[in-house]
Motif scaffolding. Structure first.
Motif, PDB file in Angstrom:
ATOM      1  N   ALA A 154       0.951  -0.894  -0.107  1.00  0.00           N
ATOM      2  CA  ALA A 154      -0.305  -0.005   0.016  1.00  0.00           C
ATOM      3  C   ALA A 154       1.190   1.095  -0.071  1.00  0.00           C
ATOM      4  N   ALA A 155       1.825   0.699   1.174  1.00  0.00           N
ATOM      5  CA  ALA A 155       2.868   2.713   0.988  1.00  0.00           C
ATOM      6  C   ALA A 155       3.093   2.245  -0.047  1.00  0.00           C
ATOM      7  N   LEU A 156       4.252   1.627  -1.099  1.00  0.00           N
ATOM      8  CA  LEU A 156       4.901   1.390  -2.306  1.00  0.00           C
ATOM      9  C   LEU A 156       3.136   2.212  -3.528  1.00  0.00           C
ATOM     10  N   ALA A 157       2.628   2.059  -3.757  1.00  0.00           N
ATOM     11  CA  ALA A 157       1.348   2.248  -4.625  1.00  0.00           C
ATOM     12  C   ALA A 157       1.118   3.805  -4.145  1.00  0.00           C
ATOM     13  N   CYS A 158       0.953   4.603  -2.869  1.00  0.00           N
ATOM     14  CA  CYS A 158       0.449   5.785  -2.122  1.00  0.00           C
ATOM     15  C   CYS A 158       1.815   6.835  -2.829  1.00  0.00           C
ATOM     16  N   VAL A 159       3.285   6.035  -2.586  1.00  0.00           N
ATOM     17  CA  VAL A 159       4.575   6.475  -2.815  1.00  0.00           C
ATOM     18  C   VAL A 159       4.490   6.833  -4.697  1.00  0.00           C
ATOM     19  N   GLU A 160       4.339   6.082  -5.487  1.00  0.00           N
ATOM     20  CA  GLU A 160       4.051   5.848  -7.072  1.00  0.00           C
ATOM     21  C   GLU A 160       3.146   7.136  -7.091  1.00  0.00           C
ATOM     22  N   ALA A 161       1.941   7.195  -6.588  1.00  0.00           N
ATOM     23  CA  ALA A 161       0.948   8.403  -7.266  1.00  0.00           C
ATOM     24  C   ALA A 161       1.113   9.645  -6.684  1.00  0.00           C
ATOM     25  N   LEU A 162       2.372   9.816  -5.415  1.00  0.00           N
ATOM     26  CA  LEU A 162       2.216  11.132  -5.384  1.00  0.00           C
ATOM     27  C   LEU A 162       3.081  11.184  -6.282  1.00  0.00           C
ATOM     28  N   LEU A 163       4.260  10.583  -6.724  1.00  0.00           N
ATOM     29  CA  LEU A 163       5.236  10.834  -7.269  1.00  0.00           C
ATOM     30  C   LEU A 163       4.501  11.471  -8.612  1.00  0.00           C
ATOM     31  N   LEU A 164       3.580  10.923  -9.239  1.00  0.00           N
ATOM     32  CA  LEU A 164       2.735  11.110 -10.732  1.00  0.00           C
ATOM     33  C   LEU A 164       1.601  12.163 -10.704  1.00  0.00           C
ATOM     34  N   ASN A 165       1.676  13.009  -9.532  1.00  0.00           N
ATOM     35  CA  ASN A 165       0.486  13.767  -9.592  1.00  0.00           C
ATOM     36  C   ASN A 165       1.345  15.250  -8.735  1.00  0.00           C
ATOM     37  N   ASP A 166       1.033  15.951 -10.204  1.00  0.00           N
ATOM     38  CA  ASP A 166       1.579  17.137 -10.248  1.00  0.00           C
ATOM     39  C   ASP A 166       1.256  17.942  -9.333  1.00  0.00           C
ATOM     40  N   SER A 167      -0.291  18.127  -8.849  1.00  0.00           N
ATOM     41  CA  SER A 167      -0.857  19.239  -7.926  1.00  0.00           C
ATOM     42  C   SER A 167      -0.164  18.903  -6.922  1.00  0.00           C
ATOM     43  N   PHE A 168       0.804  17.872  -6.499  1.00  0.00           N
ATOM     44  CA  PHE A 168       1.194  17.335  -5.061  1.00  0.00           C
ATOM     45  C   PHE A 168       1.713  18.444  -4.699  1.00  0.00           C
TER      46      PHE A 168
END
Length: 74
Positions: free
Chosen positions: A36-50
């Motif tokens: 879950a943490a890996l998926a979360c980190v990956e999603a954050l990396l790809l989220n431009d607005s973050f």
């Protein structure tokens, strides 16, 4: 690695441990929490607005994403 990617990775790296802590708290399982943490980190990396958010907004985004990806693993 490109400069932008390095910058993003460094920013997200600061939240890796917190993300895992939240995931583990919810799941109570190391393997599932790690996934879950890996998926979360990956999603954050790809989220431009973050990367345009203030620190407190990033922290809230990490919390919400951690919960979301934990629930997907449950």
């Amino acid at each position: 690695m490109s400069t932008e990617l390095e910058t993003r990775a460094k920013a997200v790296k600061e939240y890796e441990v917190r993300c895992y802590q939240i995931c583990f708290y919810i799941l109570q399982n190391e393997a599932k929490a790690l996934q879950a943490a890996l998926a979360c980190v990956e999603a954050l990396l790809l989220n431009d607005s973050f990367f345009k958010m203030q620190v407190n907004e990033q922290q809230e985004a990490v919390r919400k994403a951690s919960i979301r990806y934990s629930l997907k693993q449950a």
